[in-house]
Design a protein around this motif. Structure first.
Motif, PDB file in Angstrom:
ATOM      1  N   PRO A   4       9.541  21.194  21.093  1.00  0.00           N
ATOM      2  CA  PRO A   4       9.103  19.946  21.699  1.00  0.00           C
ATOM      3  C   PRO A   4       8.455  20.064  21.318  1.00  0.00           C
ATOM      4  N   ASN A   5       6.978  20.439  20.620  1.00  0.00           N
ATOM      5  CA  ASN A   5       5.756  21.008  20.426  1.00  0.00           C
ATOM      6  C   ASN A   5       5.423  20.893  18.962  1.00  0.00           C
ATOM      7  N   LEU A   6       6.356  20.530  17.966  1.00  0.00           N
ATOM      8  CA  LEU A   6       6.614  21.005  16.884  1.00  0.00           C
ATOM      9  C   LEU A   6       7.403  19.677  16.419  1.00  0.00           C
ATOM     10  N   HIS A   7       6.958  18.797  15.507  1.00  0.00           N
ATOM     11  CA  HIS A   7       7.775  17.957  15.061  1.00  0.00           C
ATOM     12  C   HIS A   7       7.845  17.893  12.953  1.00  0.00           C
ATOM     13  N   TYR A   8       8.880  17.730  12.445  1.00  0.00           N
ATOM     14  CA  TYR A   8       9.326  18.287  10.824  1.00  0.00           C
ATOM     15  C   TYR A   8       9.351  17.218  10.206  1.00  0.00           C
ATOM     16  N   SER A   9       8.964  16.459   9.283  1.00  0.00           N
ATOM     17  CA  SER A   9       9.228  15.371   8.623  1.00  0.00           C
ATOM     18  C   SER A   9       8.979  15.821   6.935  1.00  0.00           C
ATOM     19  N   PRO A  18      -0.598  14.335 -11.573  1.00  0.00           N
ATOM     20  CA  PRO A  18      -1.785  14.218 -10.929  1.00  0.00           C
ATOM     21  C   PRO A  18      -2.257  12.255  -9.769  1.00  0.00           C
ATOM     22  N   THR A  19      -1.563  11.932  -8.955  1.00  0.00           N
ATOM     23  CA  THR A  19      -1.993  11.487  -7.738  1.00  0.00           C
ATOM     24  C   THR A  19      -1.519  12.089  -6.521  1.00  0.00           C
ATOM     25  N   VAL A  20      -0.181  13.304  -7.097  1.00  0.00           N
ATOM     26  CA  VAL A  20       0.242  14.348  -5.182  1.00  0.00           C
ATOM     27  C   VAL A  20      -0.595  14.210  -4.858  1.00  0.00           C
ATOM     28  N   ILE A  21      -1.891  14.755  -4.837  1.00  0.00           N
ATOM     29  CA  ILE A  21      -3.216  15.387  -3.910  1.00  0.00           C
ATOM     30  C   ILE A  21      -3.330  13.915  -3.416  1.00  0.00           C
ATOM     31  N   ARG A  22      -3.858  13.118  -4.089  1.00  0.00           N
ATOM     32  CA  ARG A  22      -3.876  12.004  -3.994  1.00  0.00           C
ATOM     33  C   ARG A  22      -3.467  11.289  -2.365  1.00  0.00           C
ATOM     34  N   ASP A  23      -1.863  11.525  -2.460  1.00  0.00           N
ATOM     35  CA  ASP A  23      -1.310  10.285  -2.153  1.00  0.00           C
ATOM     36  C   ASP A  23      -1.210  11.785  -0.299  1.00  0.00           C
ATOM     37  N   MET A  24      -0.795  12.891  -0.681  1.00  0.00           N
ATOM     38  CA  MET A  24      -1.209  13.607   0.554  1.00  0.00           C
ATOM     39  C   MET A  24      -1.848  13.701   1.376  1.00  0.00           C
ATOM     40  N   VAL A  25      -3.896  13.457   0.484  1.00  0.00           N
ATOM     41  CA  VAL A  25      -4.642  13.135   1.475  1.00  0.00           C
ATOM     42  C   VAL A  25      -4.908  11.787   1.962  1.00  0.00           C
ATOM     43  N   ASP A  26      -4.250  10.724   1.197  1.00  0.00           N
ATOM     44  CA  ASP A  26      -4.216   9.747   1.945  1.00  0.00           C
ATOM     45  C   ASP A  26      -3.027   9.656   3.253  1.00  0.00           C
ATOM     46  N   TYR A  27      -1.954  10.332   3.209  1.00  0.00           N
ATOM     47  CA  TYR A  27      -0.851  10.258   4.102  1.00  0.00           C
ATOM     48  C   TYR A  27      -1.469  11.080   5.546  1.00  0.00           C
ATOM     49  N   ILE A  28      -1.746  12.402   5.192  1.00  0.00           N
ATOM     50  CA  ILE A  28      -2.660  13.163   5.816  1.00  0.00           C
ATOM     51  C   ILE A  28      -3.302  12.554   6.900  1.00  0.00           C
ATOM     52  N   SER A  29      -4.486  11.706   6.138  1.00  0.00           N
ATOM     53  CA  SER A  29      -5.771  11.005   6.720  1.00  0.00           C
ATOM     54  C   SER A  29      -5.102   9.784   7.534  1.00  0.00           C
ATOM     55  N   LYS A  30      -4.355   9.708   7.777  1.00  0.00           N
ATOM     56  CA  LYS A  30      -3.477   8.125   8.073  1.00  0.00           C
ATOM     57  C   LYS A  30      -2.713   8.770   9.547  1.00  0.00           C
ATOM     58  N   HIS A  31      -1.892   9.449   8.703  1.00  0.00           N
ATOM     59  CA  HIS A  31      -1.023   9.581   9.898  1.00  0.00           C
ATOM     60  C   HIS A  31      -1.109  10.941  11.120  1.00  0.00           C
ATOM     61  N   HIS A  32      -2.799  11.961  10.190  1.00  0.00           N
ATOM     62  CA  HIS A  32      -2.282  13.134  10.879  1.00  0.00           C
ATOM     63  C   HIS A  32      -3.381  13.636  11.254  1.00  0.00           C
ATOM     64  N   ASP A  33      -4.722  12.354  10.911  1.00  0.00           N
ATOM     65  CA  ASP A  33      -6.010  12.309  10.827  1.00  0.00           C
ATOM     66  C   ASP A  33      -6.445  13.618  12.509  1.00  0.00           C
ATOM     67  N   GLU A  35      -4.927  16.651  13.443  1.00  0.00           N
ATOM     68  CA  GLU A  35      -4.758  17.171  13.783  1.00  0.00           C
ATOM     69  C   GLU A  35      -4.123  18.436  13.205  1.00  0.00           C
ATOM     70  N   CYS A  36      -3.398  19.231  13.038  1.00  0.00           N
ATOM     71  CA  CYS A  36      -3.032  20.406  12.184  1.00  0.00           C
ATOM     72  C   CYS A  36      -1.283  20.705  11.651  1.00  0.00           C
ATOM     73  N   GLY A  37      -1.370  21.275  10.737  1.00  0.00           N
ATOM     74  CA  GLY A  37      -0.086  21.035   9.799  1.00  0.00           C
ATOM     75  C   GLY A  37       0.076  22.212   8.802  1.00  0.00           C
ATOM     76  N   ILE A  38       1.541  22.506   8.613  1.00  0.00           N
ATOM     77  CA  ILE A  38       1.463  23.159   7.651  1.00  0.00           C
ATOM     78  C   ILE A  38       2.291  22.230   5.985  1.00  0.00           C
ATOM     79  N   VAL A  39       1.732  22.709   4.895  1.00  0.00           N
ATOM     80  CA  VAL A  39       2.258  22.935   3.485  1.00  0.00           C
ATOM     81  C   VAL A  39       3.133  23.779   2.981  1.00  0.00           C
TER      82      VAL A  39
END
Length: 68
Positions: A4-9, A18-33, A35-39
């Motif tokens: 229950p403590n793990l969530h997958y998406s 060129p925009t992939v990393i920027r998109d990842m930063v935006d997503y992480i900052s918006k949805h998981h500020d 928090e920790c995770g694995i990529v």
């Protein structure tokens, strides 16, 4: 095993490399500020590049590490 403590998406990535990393930063900052995770990446080189890119693009707000 249910953890229950793990969530997958899975999030579709941009087709533009060129925009992939920027998109990842935006997503992480918006949805998981604060928090920790694995990529997961396909190779160690990709992992190192993504970790470096996330740290640089977020101006150090996203802390990264590469594990073997």
């Amino acid at each position: 095993m249910y953890r229950p403590n793990l969530h997958y998406s899975v999030v579709n990535k941009s087709a533009s490399a060129p925009t992939v990393i920027r998109d990842m930063v935006d997503y992480i900052s918006k949805h998981h500020d604060g928090e920790c995770g694995i990529v997961y990446c396909l190779s160690r080189a990709d992992t190192e590049n993504v970790a470096k890119g996330l740290s640089e693009q977020s101006e150090g707000r996203i802390k990264t590490a590469v594990c073997a």
